[in-house]
Motif scaffolding. Structure first.
Motif, PDB file in Angstrom:
ATOM      1  N   GLU A  26      -6.592 -19.508  39.628  1.00 35.44           N
ATOM      2  CA  GLU A  26      -6.383 -19.539  41.075  1.00 35.44           C
ATOM      3  C   GLU A  26      -4.980 -19.066  41.442  1.00 35.44           C
ATOM      4  OE1 GLU A  26      -7.273 -23.595  41.921  1.00 35.44           O
ATOM      5  OE2 GLU A  26      -9.444 -23.248  42.082  1.00 35.44           O
ATOM      6  N   GLN A  27      -3.989 -19.477  40.686  1.00 31.16           N
ATOM      7  CA  GLN A  27      -2.599 -19.140  41.002  1.00 31.16           C
ATOM      8  C   GLN A  27      -2.321 -17.654  40.826  1.00 31.16           C
ATOM      9  OE1 GLN A  27       0.176 -21.462  38.729  1.00 31.16           O
ATOM     10  NE2 GLN A  27       1.998 -20.416  39.548  1.00 31.16           N
ATOM     11  N   TYR A  28      -2.873 -17.049  39.770  1.00 29.90           N
ATOM     12  CA  TYR A  28      -2.573 -15.650  39.463  1.00 29.90           C
ATOM     13  C   TYR A  28      -3.750 -14.718  39.751  1.00 29.90           C
ATOM     14  CZ  TYR A  28       1.352 -17.833  37.026  1.00 29.90           C
ATOM     15  OH  TYR A  28       2.478 -18.572  36.732  1.00 29.90           O
ATOM     16  N   ARG A  29      -4.812 -15.241  40.358  1.00 28.39           N
ATOM     17  CA  ARG A  29      -5.992 -14.454  40.719  1.00 28.39           C
ATOM     18  C   ARG A  29      -6.579 -13.731  39.499  1.00 28.39           C
ATOM     19  NH1 ARG A  29      -4.258 -11.826  46.617  1.00 28.39           N
ATOM     20  NH2 ARG A  29      -3.788 -13.830  47.613  1.00 28.39           N
ATOM     21  N   LEU A  30      -6.870 -14.534  38.489  1.00 24.76           N
ATOM     22  CA  LEU A  30      -7.404 -14.012  37.237  1.00 24.76           C
ATOM     23  C   LEU A  30      -8.913 -14.184  37.199  1.00 24.76           C
ATOM     24  CD1 LEU A  30      -4.836 -15.605  34.746  1.00 24.76           C
ATOM     25  CD2 LEU A  30      -4.722 -13.327  35.794  1.00 24.76           C
ATOM     26  N   ALA A  31      -9.589 -13.224  36.607  1.00 20.19           N
ATOM     27  CA  ALA A  31     -11.021 -13.347  36.316  1.00 20.19           C
ATOM     28  C   ALA A  31     -11.175 -13.313  34.801  1.00 20.19           C
ATOM     29  CB  ALA A  31     -11.805 -12.214  36.967  1.00 20.19           C
ATOM     30  N   ILE A  32     -11.361 -14.477  34.189  1.00 24.07           N
ATOM     31  CA  ILE A  32     -11.435 -14.550  32.733  1.00 24.07           C
ATOM     32  C   ILE A  32     -12.880 -14.738  32.285  1.00 24.07           C
ATOM     33  CG2 ILE A  32      -9.085 -15.428  32.534  1.00 24.07           C
ATOM     34  CD1 ILE A  32     -10.284 -18.206  32.025  1.00 24.07           C
ATOM     35  N   GLU A  33     -13.122 -14.427  31.006  1.00 24.32           N
ATOM     36  CA  GLU A  33     -14.463 -14.494  30.433  1.00 24.32           C
ATOM     37  C   GLU A  33     -14.656 -15.733  29.564  1.00 24.32           C
ATOM     38  OE1 GLU A  33     -14.770 -10.975  28.134  1.00 24.32           O
ATOM     39  OE2 GLU A  33     -14.186  -9.641  29.784  1.00 24.32           O
ATOM     40  N   GLN A  34     -13.575 -16.193  28.952  1.00 19.39           N
ATOM     41  CA  GLN A  34     -13.730 -17.258  27.952  1.00 19.39           C
ATOM     42  C   GLN A  34     -12.459 -18.076  27.804  1.00 19.39           C
ATOM     43  OE1 GLN A  34     -13.042 -15.839  23.712  1.00 19.39           O
ATOM     44  NE2 GLN A  34     -13.970 -14.004  24.621  1.00 19.39           N
ATOM     45  N   ILE A  35     -12.647 -19.273  27.286  1.00 14.27           N
ATOM     46  CA  ILE A  35     -11.540 -20.129  26.865  1.00 14.27           C
ATOM     47  C   ILE A  35     -11.852 -20.572  25.442  1.00 14.27           C
ATOM     48  CG2 ILE A  35     -10.346 -22.316  27.235  1.00 14.27           C
ATOM     49  CD1 ILE A  35     -11.024 -22.036  30.200  1.00 14.27           C
TER      50      ILE A  35
END
Length: 412
Positions: free
Chosen positions: A220-229
């Motif tokens: 949310e802070q850096y406007r990231l779209a990630i696939e996995q953790i």
């Protein structure tokens, strides 16, 4: 379980009879491994993936047993990567670990690893230079050393404090800014691995919850779209109290609610388990050469030692063991024996640190009997200093995976 153990013991007895000298051996129960790994993988909820960390035990029969059951393998060196690709051309591979050489990064890109876990901005910058000639993009996870409030510590910590592992969370903004200018490196998500030897299922669920909450905040802070953790491994094996192991049922049963409330819809959770997968499938056997008493202590000296089985010394515990009686005694003089007393099991090395079990109660053990150490399938032979004193290596064998009909009859 008892039937699996009986088969292991029978194979050790047969090897001892066939041996021309005191036995020293590793035996691996591949059917027991298959059942355990299938249970672990099958009990993970949708959206979770299980990778096996081959550093725990990279023997080919182990990998061949696990390959159909896991999503892929995790490697931590160029040598491990080459070994996996030599034998498994298409299995998904993730590459973790500090201090990667340029040659290892280049091999990872060339051999098509699924994801590289990056440990520093320097490593990111070197990777970008290596990727360019390949004219492709490379997926990465940023391994973050995350400081958490009220982090329940275990006996082995790799994060949450100053360590050489991962990127301190304060340096994340700099890494993200750099990534925005280098599209050849694709950020797939984050890798967290703060601790190992976790035996508390609820504490581990709380740790994963903290990982997910932090990842959501960063997205949310850096406007990231990630696939996995990738939540690492860290689940331990209780060597001190073998009847009190990590409660996998509670842990896996708590994952769906954890993922549902995370706010990270569509983001996969990856596990890279090593010790927890293979430890229970391995056994280390030593035949007793001598029993001696010294200043109120009884020492049982076995063929082998910590140069073969370093786990007890590395973990700082007295390892549990079984005594397998051997009736044969080839000498005319009385057979040395220890009965209803506490013993310390040692090996053949010229050091008092060659200690595998200490002050352990035993009903009876005699010279020529066998002492068998369970939970020797991970970080055992593979972390030991094999050639110290140039003793011969132990013999090794693998009890095979059984066909489905055989396994079903055994379980019935």
């Amino acid at each position: 379980m008892e039937l699996r153990l009986a088969k292991v013991f029978a194979s050790i007895r047969a090897a001892q009879i066939a041996a021309g000298e005191p036995l020293c051996a590793y035996v691996y129960d591949l059917e027991g491994l298959r059942r355990h790994a299938a249970h672990v993988a099958g009990s993970l909820p949708a959206g979770c993936e299980l990778f096996y960390a081959i550093k725990a035990n990279s023997d080919l029969p182990i990998l061949q047993t696990l390959a159909p059951l896991v999503h892929g393998f995790e490697v931590s060196s160029g040598g491990e990567l080459a070994w996996v690709r030599e034998n498994f051309a298409d299995v998904p591979v993730i590459f973790s670990g500090p201090g990667k050489l340029d040659s290892e990064l280049d091999a990872a890109v060339g051999l098509g690893v699924d994801c590289l876990h990056v440990e520093s901005l320097n490593e990111l910058q070197r990777l970008a230079a290596i990727v360019k000639p390949w004219s492709k993009t490379q997926g990465v996870l940023l391994r973050i050393n995350l400081a958490l409030d009220k982090l329940v510590e275990t006996s082995l910590m790799m994060g949450g404090k100053p360590t050489p592992f991962g990127i301190p969370a304060q340096q994340l903004p700099e890494c993200l800014a750099w990534l925005r200018d280098h599209p050849e490196i694709r950020l797939c998500g984050f890798h967290f691995h703060l601790l190992s030897h976790q035996l508390d299922a609820q504490a581990h669920l709380q740790l994963l919850d903290a990982y997910l909450n932090q990842a959501l905040q960063w997205c949310e802070q850096y406007r990231l779209a990630i696939e996995q953790i990738n939540v690492g491994g860290g689940i331990g094996v209780n060597y001190r109290q073998p009847d009190r192991q990590f409660d996998w049922k509670t842990f896996s049963g708590g994952l769906p609610a954890l993922m549902e409330k995370s706010g990270l819809s569509g983001v996969r959770m990856r596990f890279e388990l090593g010790r927890y997968i293979t430890a229970a499938c391995g056994y280390y056997a030593m035949q007793i050469i001598d029993i001696k008493r010294s200043y109120g202590k009884t020492f049982v000296v076995g063929r082998g030692g910590s140069h073969h089985f370093r786990t007890p010394y590395a973990q700082g515990h007295s390892h549990p063991f079984h005594v397998l009686p051997v009736d044969a005694w080839p000498y005319a003089f009385p057979r040395p024996e220890a009965s209803n007393e506490r013993i310390s099991v040692v090996g053949q090395l010229c050091t008092p640190k060659d200690l595998l079990a200490s002050d352990a109660p035993v009903e009876s053990v005699r010279c020529n009997d066998l002492v068998v150490f369970p939970y020797a399938g991970a970080y055992a032979w593979h972390i030991s200093h094999h050639d110290f004193l140039r003793h011969p290596h132990p013999i090794q064998w693998y009890l095979p995976v059984e066909d489905d009909a055989h396994a079903a009859n055994e379980q019935a």
